[in-house]
Design a protein around this motif. Structure first.
Motif, PDB file in Angstrom:
ATOM      1  N   MET A 177     -58.143  -0.155  22.020  1.00 31.64           N
ATOM      2  CA  MET A 177     -57.073  -1.035  22.483  1.00 31.64           C
ATOM      3  C   MET A 177     -57.430  -1.658  23.829  1.00 31.64           C
ATOM      4  O   MET A 177     -57.211  -2.853  24.044  1.00 31.64           O
ATOM      5  CB  MET A 177     -55.744  -0.275  22.562  1.00 31.64           C
ATOM      6  CG  MET A 177     -55.154   0.046  21.203  1.00 31.64           C
ATOM      7  SD  MET A 177     -53.671   1.080  21.314  1.00 31.64           S
ATOM      8  CE  MET A 177     -52.521  -0.045  22.143  1.00 31.64           C
ATOM      9  N   PHE A 178     -57.970  -0.857  24.763  1.00 30.52           N
ATOM     10  CA  PHE A 178     -58.403  -1.417  26.043  1.00 30.52           C
ATOM     11  C   PHE A 178     -59.493  -2.459  25.822  1.00 30.52           C
ATOM     12  O   PHE A 178     -59.454  -3.543  26.401  1.00 30.52           O
ATOM     13  CB  PHE A 178     -58.911  -0.320  26.989  1.00 30.52           C
ATOM     14  CG  PHE A 178     -57.845   0.296  27.846  1.00 30.52           C
ATOM     15  CD1 PHE A 178     -57.233  -0.426  28.860  1.00 30.52           C
ATOM     16  CD2 PHE A 178     -57.454   1.609  27.651  1.00 30.52           C
ATOM     17  CE1 PHE A 178     -56.244   0.137  29.660  1.00 30.52           C
ATOM     18  CE2 PHE A 178     -56.472   2.189  28.439  1.00 30.52           C
ATOM     19  CZ  PHE A 178     -55.866   1.444  29.445  1.00 30.52           C
ATOM     20  N   GLU A 179     -60.460  -2.142  25.000  1.00 31.57           N
ATOM     21  CA  GLU A 179     -61.552  -3.069  24.726  1.00 31.57           C
ATOM     22  C   GLU A 179     -61.013  -4.388  24.169  1.00 31.57           C
ATOM     23  O   GLU A 179     -61.431  -5.471  24.581  1.00 31.57           O
ATOM     24  CB  GLU A 179     -62.535  -2.423  23.729  1.00 31.57           C
ATOM     25  CG  GLU A 179     -63.799  -3.183  23.524  1.00 31.57           C
ATOM     26  CD  GLU A 179     -64.821  -3.001  24.643  1.00 31.57           C
ATOM     27  OE1 GLU A 179     -65.805  -3.749  24.643  1.00 31.57           O
ATOM     28  OE2 GLU A 179     -64.635  -2.129  25.516  1.00 31.57           O
ATOM     29  N   THR A 180     -60.064  -4.296  23.236  1.00 34.97           N
ATOM     30  CA  THR A 180     -59.453  -5.479  22.624  1.00 34.97           C
ATOM     31  C   THR A 180     -58.665  -6.284  23.656  1.00 34.97           C
ATOM     32  O   THR A 180     -58.800  -7.506  23.741  1.00 34.97           O
ATOM     33  CB  THR A 180     -58.535  -5.057  21.456  1.00 34.97           C
ATOM     34  OG1 THR A 180     -59.320  -4.335  20.497  1.00 34.97           O
ATOM     35  CG2 THR A 180     -57.872  -6.250  20.803  1.00 34.97           C
ATOM     36  N   MET A 181     -57.850  -5.595  24.455  1.00 36.28           N
ATOM     37  CA  MET A 181     -57.034  -6.267  25.466  1.00 36.28           C
ATOM     38  C   MET A 181     -57.917  -7.031  26.452  1.00 36.28           C
ATOM     39  O   MET A 181     -57.660  -8.195  26.760  1.00 36.28           O
ATOM     40  CB  MET A 181     -56.166  -5.249  26.201  1.00 36.28           C
ATOM     41  CG  MET A 181     -55.288  -5.846  27.297  1.00 36.28           C
ATOM     42  SD  MET A 181     -54.450  -4.584  28.273  1.00 36.28           S
ATOM     43  CE  MET A 181     -55.807  -3.972  29.279  1.00 36.28           C
ATOM     44  N   TYR A 182     -58.958  -6.381  26.954  1.00 37.18           N
ATOM     45  CA  TYR A 182     -59.847  -7.048  27.909  1.00 37.18           C
ATOM     46  C   TYR A 182     -60.580  -8.215  27.264  1.00 37.18           C
ATOM     47  O   TYR A 182     -60.733  -9.274  27.881  1.00 37.18           O
ATOM     48  CB  TYR A 182     -60.843  -6.062  28.510  1.00 37.18           C
ATOM     49  CG  TYR A 182     -60.225  -5.065  29.469  1.00 37.18           C
ATOM     50  CD1 TYR A 182     -59.441  -5.483  30.534  1.00 37.18           C
ATOM     51  CD2 TYR A 182     -60.431  -3.704  29.309  1.00 37.18           C
ATOM     52  CE1 TYR A 182     -58.874  -4.576  31.419  1.00 37.18           C
ATOM     53  CE2 TYR A 182     -59.872  -2.788  30.184  1.00 37.18           C
ATOM     54  CZ  TYR A 182     -59.094  -3.224  31.237  1.00 37.18           C
ATOM     55  OH  TYR A 182     -58.536  -2.332  32.114  1.00 37.18           O
ATOM     56  N   ALA A 183     -61.040  -8.036  26.029  1.00 38.59           N
ATOM     57  CA  ALA A 183     -61.779  -9.100  25.342  1.00 38.59           C
ATOM     58  C   ALA A 183     -60.912 -10.334  25.120  1.00 38.59           C
ATOM     59  O   ALA A 183     -61.416 -11.458  25.109  1.00 38.59           O
ATOM     60  CB  ALA A 183     -62.315  -8.588  24.008  1.00 38.59           C
ATOM     61  N   LYS A 184     -59.606 -10.136  24.965  1.00 40.18           N
ATOM     62  CA  LYS A 184     -58.680 -11.242  24.717  1.00 40.18           C
ATOM     63  C   LYS A 184     -57.992 -11.725  25.988  1.00 40.18           C
ATOM     64  O   LYS A 184     -57.046 -12.505  25.931  1.00 40.18           O
ATOM     65  CB  LYS A 184     -57.615 -10.822  23.690  1.00 40.18           C
ATOM     66  CG  LYS A 184     -58.188 -10.379  22.356  1.00 40.18           C
ATOM     67  CD  LYS A 184     -58.914 -11.510  21.662  1.00 40.18           C
ATOM     68  CE  LYS A 184     -59.412 -11.040  20.304  1.00 40.18           C
ATOM     69  NZ  LYS A 184     -60.161 -12.064  19.608  1.00 40.18           N
ATOM     70  N   ASP A 185     -58.444 -11.235  27.137  1.00 41.79           N
ATOM     71  CA  ASP A 185     -57.886 -11.623  28.436  1.00 41.79           C
ATOM     72  C   ASP A 185     -56.397 -11.331  28.554  1.00 41.79           C
ATOM     73  O   ASP A 185     -55.640 -12.102  29.140  1.00 41.79           O
ATOM     74  CB  ASP A 185     -58.145 -13.114  28.739  1.00 41.79           C
ATOM     75  CG  ASP A 185     -59.609 -13.387  28.993  1.00 41.79           C
ATOM     76  OD1 ASP A 185     -60.273 -12.521  29.594  1.00 41.79           O
ATOM     77  OD2 ASP A 185     -60.089 -14.458  28.588  1.00 41.79           O
ATOM     78  N   GLY A 186     -55.970 -10.202  28.002  1.00 43.85           N
ATOM     79  CA  GLY A 186     -54.571  -9.796  28.098  1.00 43.85           C
ATOM     80  C   GLY A 186     -54.353  -8.834  29.252  1.00 43.85           C
ATOM     81  O   GLY A 186     -55.306  -8.298  29.828  1.00 43.85           O
ATOM     82  N   ILE A 187     -53.083  -8.609  29.574  1.00 39.57           N
ATOM     83  CA  ILE A 187     -52.740  -7.603  30.583  1.00 39.57           C
ATOM     84  C   ILE A 187     -51.992  -6.431  29.953  1.00 39.57           C
ATOM     85  O   ILE A 187     -51.699  -5.449  30.623  1.00 39.57           O
ATOM     86  CB  ILE A 187     -51.935  -8.198  31.761  1.00 39.57           C
ATOM     87  CG1 ILE A 187     -50.597  -8.765  31.308  1.00 39.57           C
ATOM     88  CG2 ILE A 187     -52.772  -9.220  32.516  1.00 39.57           C
ATOM     89  CD1 ILE A 187     -49.680  -9.172  32.461  1.00 39.57           C
ATOM     90  N   GLY A 188     -51.674  -6.547  28.660  1.00 43.69           N
ATOM     91  CA  GLY A 188     -51.003  -5.470  27.957  1.00 43.69           C
ATOM     92  C   GLY A 188     -51.203  -5.614  26.463  1.00 43.69           C
ATOM     93  O   GLY A 188     -51.389  -6.724  25.951  1.00 43.69           O
ATOM     94  N   LEU A 189     -51.188  -4.472  25.766  1.00 43.32           N
ATOM     95  CA  LEU A 189     -51.335  -4.480  24.316  1.00 43.32           C
ATOM     96  C   LEU A 189     -50.639  -3.251  23.753  1.00 43.32           C
ATOM     97  O   LEU A 189     -50.861  -2.132  24.226  1.00 43.32           O
ATOM     98  CB  LEU A 189     -52.816  -4.468  23.923  1.00 43.32           C
ATOM     99  CG  LEU A 189     -53.134  -4.535  22.433  1.00 43.32           C
ATOM    100  CD1 LEU A 189     -52.776  -5.912  21.873  1.00 43.32           C
ATOM    101  CD2 LEU A 189     -54.612  -4.228  22.187  1.00 43.32           C
ATOM    102  N   ALA A 190     -49.803  -3.456  22.750  1.00 41.22           N
ATOM    103  CA  ALA A 190     -49.132  -2.360  22.052  1.00 41.22           C
ATOM    104  C   ALA A 190     -49.853  -2.117  20.730  1.00 41.22           C
ATOM    105  O   ALA A 190     -50.364  -3.054  20.100  1.00 41.22           O
ATOM    106  CB  ALA A 190     -47.667  -2.711  21.798  1.00 41.22           C
ATOM    107  N   ALA A 191     -49.880  -0.862  20.302  1.00 37.20           N
ATOM    108  CA  ALA A 191     -50.564  -0.518  19.053  1.00 37.20           C
ATOM    109  C   ALA A 191     -50.012  -1.318  17.876  1.00 37.20           C
ATOM    110  O   ALA A 191     -50.759  -1.673  16.955  1.00 37.20           O
ATOM    111  CB  ALA A 191     -50.456   0.979  18.794  1.00 37.20           C
TER     112      ALA A 191
END
Length: 183
Positions: free
Chosen positions: A35-49
Motif C-alpha cells: 500500500m505504501f509503495e502504491t501510494m508513493y508511486a501514484k503521488d498520493g498522501i493517503g490510501l485505504a485498503a
C-alpha cells in the motif's frame, strides 16, 4: 513489493465496508508495504485498503510537512519501500477509530480513486485516533489541519464513503457524466 491497481469511481467495490483485521501477521505487513509503495508511486498522501480492493480496515498515509500538526505516541515507521519517502511521517492505521473531534474546516480534497477532480469538503480540523500500527501495537494520535482532514477522508473509505458523497447531487451527476466522457 508491488504497485497495486487502484479502483476508480464509480466502481461499486469502493462502497464495500471494510472488515476488522483480526491479527497483524506477515500477510498484513506485506499488504501495508504494498500500500505504501502504491501510494508513493501514484503521488498520493493517503490510501485505504478498500481502494485496492482489499476490504480490511487498513489505511496508510504520509502527509507532507505535517510534523507540527500532530503528536505521535509511537516511533516513526521505518519504511522498507524502495521509493524515496516524500516526507518524514509515514503512518499506518489498522482498525482505526476516531475517539475525539472538534472544530470545522473546509478544505479542497482529491482522491486517487477520483483522479483529477477536487472539491471543497467540510470536516473536523482536530481529531484523536486510536489504531494499531503495522506491527500490531496500539497507539493514539492527535492530529489537526491537513493530517486530520486526510485521516477522516481515508477512514471514510473504510465505511464505503467517498469525498464526492459530500457534494450536491447535481455535482455528483456532473462528475459521473465527465468520467463517462473520459472513458
Amino acid at each position: 513489493m508491488m504497485i497495486l491497481p487502484i479502483l476508480k469511481f464509480p466502481d461499486e467495490r469502493l462502497r464495500t465496508k471494510a472488515a476488522k483485521v483480526e491479527m497483524v501477521d506477515n500477510t498484513i505487513k506485506t499488504l501495508v508495504d504494498n500500500m505504501f509503495e502504491t501510494m508513493y508511486a501514484k503521488d498520493g498522501i493517503g490510501l485505504a485498503a478498500t481502494q485496492i480492493d482489499q476490504h480490511l480496515q487498513i489505511v496508510v498515509m504520509d502527509v507532507p510537512d505535517s510534523g507540527e500538526d500532530y503528536q505521535l505516541l509511537l516511533k516513526k515507521r521505518e519504511s522498507k519501500t524502495k521509493t524515496p519517502l516524500k516526507s518524514k511521517h509515514p503512518l499506518c492505521f489498522i482498525n482505526p477509530i476516531i475517539v475525539g473531534k472538534d472544530g470545522k474546516e473546509v478544505h479542497s480534497e482529491g482522491c486517487l480513486s477520483v483522479p483529477n477532480y477536487y472539491a471543497d469538503v467540510e470536516r473536523f480540523n482536530h481529531v484523536v485516533v486510536e489504531a494499531l500500527d503495522e506491527n500490531g501495537k496500539k497507539f493514539t494520535l492527535e492530529a489537526k489541519n491537513l493530517l486530520a482532514i486526510c485521516i477522516q477522508h481515508e477512514l471514510d473509505h473504510l465505511k464505503g464513503i467517498l469525498f464526492v458523497d459530500y457534494l450536491s447531487k447535481l455535482k455528483q451527476r456532473r462528475l459521473k457524466d465527465k468520467l463517462k466522457k473520459v472513458k
